[in-house]
Design a protein around this motif. Structure first.
Motif, PDB file in Angstrom:
ATOM      1  N   LEU A  99     -18.230  31.506  18.040  1.00 60.16           N
ATOM      2  CA  LEU A  99     -17.369  31.657  19.213  1.00 60.16           C
ATOM      3  C   LEU A  99     -18.102  31.262  20.496  1.00 60.16           C
ATOM      4  O   LEU A  99     -17.514  30.639  21.392  1.00 60.16           O
ATOM      5  N   GLU A 100     -19.388  31.601  20.576  1.00 60.90           N
ATOM      6  CA  GLU A 100     -20.180  31.219  21.752  1.00 60.90           C
ATOM      7  C   GLU A 100     -20.250  29.705  21.910  1.00 60.90           C
ATOM      8  O   GLU A 100     -20.341  29.190  23.031  1.00 60.90           O
ATOM      9  N   ASN A 101     -20.204  29.019  20.784  1.00 60.43           N
ATOM     10  CA  ASN A 101     -20.314  27.558  20.827  1.00 60.43           C
ATOM     11  C   ASN A 101     -18.964  26.854  20.775  1.00 60.43           C
ATOM     12  O   ASN A 101     -18.891  25.658  20.481  1.00 60.43           O
ATOM     13  N   GLY A 102     -17.894  27.618  21.039  1.00 59.82           N
ATOM     14  CA  GLY A 102     -16.589  26.997  21.231  1.00 59.82           C
ATOM     15  C   GLY A 102     -15.664  26.951  20.037  1.00 59.82           C
ATOM     16  O   GLY A 102     -14.628  26.281  20.084  1.00 59.82           O
ATOM     17  N   ALA A 103     -15.981  27.668  18.950  1.00 66.57           N
ATOM     18  CA  ALA A 103     -15.110  27.646  17.770  1.00 66.57           C
ATOM     19  C   ALA A 103     -13.783  28.336  18.073  1.00 66.57           C
ATOM     20  O   ALA A 103     -13.722  29.288  18.854  1.00 66.57           O
ATOM     21  N   THR A 135     -10.824  39.920  13.829  1.00 64.88           N
ATOM     22  CA  THR A 135     -11.737  38.881  14.330  1.00 64.88           C
ATOM     23  C   THR A 135     -11.908  38.982  15.841  1.00 64.88           C
ATOM     24  O   THR A 135     -12.967  38.637  16.371  1.00 64.88           O
ATOM     25  N   GLN A 136     -10.869  39.456  16.525  1.00 69.77           N
ATOM     26  CA  GLN A 136     -10.894  39.481  17.986  1.00 69.77           C
ATOM     27  C   GLN A 136     -11.982  40.384  18.561  1.00 69.77           C
ATOM     28  O   GLN A 136     -12.354  40.228  19.721  1.00 69.77           O
ATOM     29  N   LYS A 137     -12.505  41.321  17.762  1.00 68.38           N
ATOM     30  CA  LYS A 137     -13.566  42.194  18.287  1.00 68.38           C
ATOM     31  C   LYS A 137     -14.791  41.377  18.694  1.00 68.38           C
ATOM     32  O   LYS A 137     -15.550  41.794  19.566  1.00 68.38           O
ATOM     33  N   TYR A 138     -14.961  40.196  18.080  1.00 67.69           N
ATOM     34  CA  TYR A 138     -16.118  39.362  18.426  1.00 67.69           C
ATOM     35  C   TYR A 138     -15.960  38.711  19.798  1.00 67.69           C
ATOM     36  O   TYR A 138     -16.951  38.357  20.427  1.00 67.69           O
ATOM     37  N   THR A 139     -14.721  38.579  20.255  1.00 65.21           N
ATOM     38  CA  THR A 139     -14.524  38.020  21.594  1.00 65.21           C
ATOM     39  C   THR A 139     -15.033  38.982  22.654  1.00 65.21           C
ATOM     40  O   THR A 139     -15.460  38.567  23.728  1.00 65.21           O
ATOM     41  N   HIS A 140     -15.000  40.293  22.358  1.00 62.98           N
ATOM     42  CA  HIS A 140     -15.524  41.281  23.309  1.00 62.98           C
ATOM     43  C   HIS A 140     -17.023  41.077  23.501  1.00 62.98           C
ATOM     44  O   HIS A 140     -17.550  41.227  24.597  1.00 62.98           O
ATOM     45  N   ILE A 141     -17.709  40.728  22.413  1.00 63.95           N
ATOM     46  CA  ILE A 141     -19.156  40.491  22.491  1.00 63.95           C
ATOM     47  C   ILE A 141     -19.444  39.298  23.383  1.00 63.95           C
ATOM     48  O   ILE A 141     -20.290  39.351  24.265  1.00 63.95           O
ATOM     49  N   THR A 142     -18.725  38.204  23.141  1.00 64.55           N
ATOM     50  CA  THR A 142     -18.998  36.990  23.912  1.00 64.55           C
ATOM     51  C   THR A 142     -18.636  37.195  25.379  1.00 64.55           C
ATOM     52  O   THR A 142     -19.308  36.676  26.262  1.00 64.55           O
ATOM     53  N   LEU A 143     -17.594  37.970  25.652  1.00 62.95           N
ATOM     54  CA  LEU A 143     -17.231  38.258  27.039  1.00 62.95           C
ATOM     55  C   LEU A 143     -18.304  39.101  27.719  1.00 62.95           C
ATOM     56  O   LEU A 143     -18.638  38.875  28.884  1.00 62.95           O
ATOM     57  N   GLU A 144     -18.843  40.079  26.971  1.00 68.38           N
ATOM     58  CA  GLU A 144     -19.913  40.916  27.537  1.00 68.38           C
ATOM     59  C   GLU A 144     -21.136  40.069  27.866  1.00 68.38           C
ATOM     60  O   GLU A 144     -21.786  40.251  28.896  1.00 68.38           O
ATOM     61  N   ARG A 145     -21.450  39.130  26.993  1.00 68.48           N
ATOM     62  CA  ARG A 145     -22.602  38.259  27.238  1.00 68.48           C
ATOM     63  C   ARG A 145     -22.343  37.336  28.422  1.00 68.48           C
ATOM     64  O   ARG A 145     -23.242  37.062  29.220  1.00 68.48           O
ATOM     65  N   LEU A 146     -21.109  36.860  28.541  1.00 66.23           N
ATOM     66  CA  LEU A 146     -20.765  36.024  29.693  1.00 66.23           C
ATOM     67  C   LEU A 146     -20.920  36.803  31.001  1.00 66.23           C
ATOM     68  O   LEU A 146     -21.395  36.268  31.999  1.00 66.23           O
ATOM     69  N   PRO A 186     -27.328  42.987   6.241  1.00 62.61           N
ATOM     70  CA  PRO A 186     -26.512  41.810   5.912  1.00 62.61           C
ATOM     71  C   PRO A 186     -25.292  41.672   6.824  1.00 62.61           C
ATOM     72  O   PRO A 186     -24.880  40.558   7.156  1.00 62.61           O
ATOM     73  N   HIS A 187     -24.726  42.810   7.256  1.00 61.11           N
ATOM     74  CA  HIS A 187     -23.557  42.736   8.133  1.00 61.11           C
ATOM     75  C   HIS A 187     -23.940  42.250   9.522  1.00 61.11           C
ATOM     76  O   HIS A 187     -23.112  41.645  10.221  1.00 61.11           O
ATOM     77  N   THR A 188     -25.195  42.507   9.929  1.00 61.12           N
ATOM     78  CA  THR A 188     -25.677  41.963  11.206  1.00 61.12           C
ATOM     79  C   THR A 188     -25.611  40.441  11.171  1.00 61.12           C
ATOM     80  O   THR A 188     -25.251  39.801  12.165  1.00 61.12           O
ATOM     81  N   ILE A 189     -25.972  39.863  10.027  1.00 56.51           N
ATOM     82  CA  ILE A 189     -25.948  38.399   9.883  1.00 56.51           C
ATOM     83  C   ILE A 189     -24.513  37.888   9.969  1.00 56.51           C
ATOM     84  O   ILE A 189     -24.238  36.872  10.608  1.00 56.51           O
ATOM     85  N   ARG A 190     -23.595  38.602   9.340  1.00 60.45           N
ATOM     86  CA  ARG A 190     -22.173  38.219   9.387  1.00 60.45           C
ATOM     87  C   ARG A 190     -21.657  38.279  10.829  1.00 60.45           C
ATOM     88  O   ARG A 190     -20.947  37.368  11.290  1.00 60.45           O
ATOM     89  N   HIS A 191     -22.017  39.344  11.538  1.00 59.16           N
ATOM     90  CA  HIS A 191     -21.611  39.460  12.943  1.00 59.16           C
ATOM     91  C   HIS A 191     -22.214  38.329  13.781  1.00 59.16           C
ATOM     92  O   HIS A 191     -21.553  37.777  14.667  1.00 59.16           O
ATOM     93  N   SER A 192     -23.464  38.002  13.488  1.00 58.73           N
ATOM     94  CA  SER A 192     -24.146  36.941  14.240  1.00 58.73           C
ATOM     95  C   SER A 192     -23.471  35.600  13.992  1.00 58.73           C
ATOM     96  O   SER A 192     -23.290  34.795  14.920  1.00 58.73           O
ATOM     97  N   PHE A 193     -23.106  35.338  12.747  1.00 58.08           N
ATOM     98  CA  PHE A 193     -22.393  34.110  12.363  1.00 58.08           C
ATOM     99  C   PHE A 193     -21.139  33.941  13.217  1.00 58.08           C
ATOM    100  O   PHE A 193     -20.913  32.893  13.834  1.00 58.08           O
ATOM    101  N   ALA A 194     -20.308  34.998  13.273  1.00 59.68           N
ATOM    102  CA  ALA A 194     -19.050  34.920  14.011  1.00 59.68           C
ATOM    103  C   ALA A 194     -19.289  34.772  15.512  1.00 59.68           C
ATOM    104  O   ALA A 194     -18.643  33.954  16.183  1.00 59.68           O
ATOM    105  N   THR A 195     -20.239  35.544  16.031  1.00 62.85           N
ATOM    106  CA  THR A 195     -20.517  35.513  17.468  1.00 62.85           C
ATOM    107  C   THR A 195     -21.018  34.148  17.905  1.00 62.85           C
ATOM    108  O   THR A 195     -20.575  33.606  18.933  1.00 62.85           O
TER     109      THR A 195
END
Length: 294
Positions: free
Chosen positions: A251-255, A272-283, A239-248
């Motif tokens: 942010l990927e779509n500009g929220a 919340t800022q830990k999710y920005t690390h994910i999007t930066l890694e993907r970028l 369930p926490h994977t889904i929560r992480h996916s929601f946030a990621t």
């Protein structure tokens, strides 16, 4: 002095009634404190007589027993809270953790699914049986709202509003509103119409999501369900994977980061800022794969 157990119970009651600690948080505090007490009693000591050296020895023992750094930090945090409470209430004169060094927490990037993986997970949940319809509604709601599993199992039917809103009581009993998307609303309406009326055994039952026995679903039941569908999709899913996916995905779509903070129910923006690390890694990955001179 009263017994060590007395002070632990008093602390837990304080955290529940005055600080609004959740059931899971209280269980973690209780487990950590009783583990420390068991360690102290090996030397015939009690929790109210612990010294700074005792705490240091406890940390060393945890490290020798291969506890990861974040677990040690969490246990230290529990002890800090407990002894701060003991000093403020006048039960002891000095906090043994004052000025004690705490190791730096390891940064662990949250596990998440890509948008296509999330779509595949949802589509793999069958709709040809009542429990599949229920499970699809649960996953759609988790992904649409980003709520915690503990928040989902506590939902009552009355918490769902007609205007696609759900009232959630989160950590510290803080209330917030989250939103149901079109797909989640459709799945939830089908569950409420076709499935829940056949699962409910007691007309007084308020729970939104019910087990096949007509009782409120537990966190563990949903975790097992998610594991099953994750295997079908070929992914390790909780369930926490889904929560992480929601946030990621937001942010990927500009929220906006602060909007995501509100939706997740984080009191601190740094969480919340830990999710920005994910999007930066993907970028970075996209850049390396697509730029001709990367």
């Amino acid at each position: 002095m009263e017994s060590s157990e007395y002070y632990i119970d008093l602390f837990l009651k304080y955290m529940r009634s005055e600080r609004g600690a959740t059931v899971n948080t209280l269980k973690a505090y209780d487990k950590d404190l009783r583990q420390f007490l068991a360690f102290l009693r090996e030397d015939n000591l009690e929790i109210y007589s612990a010294t700074r050296d005792n705490v240091r020895d406890f940390i060393m023992t945890l490290t020798e027993n291969k506890y990861n750094k974040n677990s040690v930090i969490r246990k230290l945090s529990t002890l800090r809270r407990f002894y701060t409470f003991m000093v403020k209430r006048g039960f002891i004169g000095e906090n043994p953790l004052v000025s004690l060094f705490s190791p730096k927490q390891e940064k662990i990037l949250p596990n998440f699914l890509t948008q296509s993986e999330m779509e595949r997970l949802i589509e793999n949940i069958p709709l040809d049986n009542p429990l599949g319809i229920r499970d699809r509604a649960i996953v759609e709601c988790l992904y649409s709202t980003g709520m915690r599993i503990g928040e989902l199992v506590q939902l009552n039917v009355s918490d769902v509003r007609d205007d696609r809103e759900i009232l959630i009581k989160g950590k510290g009993n803080k209330e917030r509103i989250v939103f149901l998307g079109e797909y989640a609303l459709k799945s939830l309406k089908r569950y409420l119409k076709e499935v829940r009326p056949n699962l409910v055994r007691d007309d007084k039952e308020k729970a939104l999501f019910l087990s096949r026995f007509g009782t409120r679903l537990t966190c563990r039941s949903i975790e097992r369900m998610m594991e099953k569908y994750g295997i079908m999709t070929g992914k390790d899913v909780s369930p926490h994977t889904i929560r992480h996916s929601f946030a990621t995905h937001l942010l990927e779509n500009g929220a906006d980061l602060r909007a995501v903070q509100e939706l997740l129910g984080h009191s601190d923006l740094s969480t919340t800022q830990k999710y920005t690390h994910i999007t930066l890694e993907r970028l970075k990955e996209i850049y390396k794969k697509t730029h001709p001179r990367a």
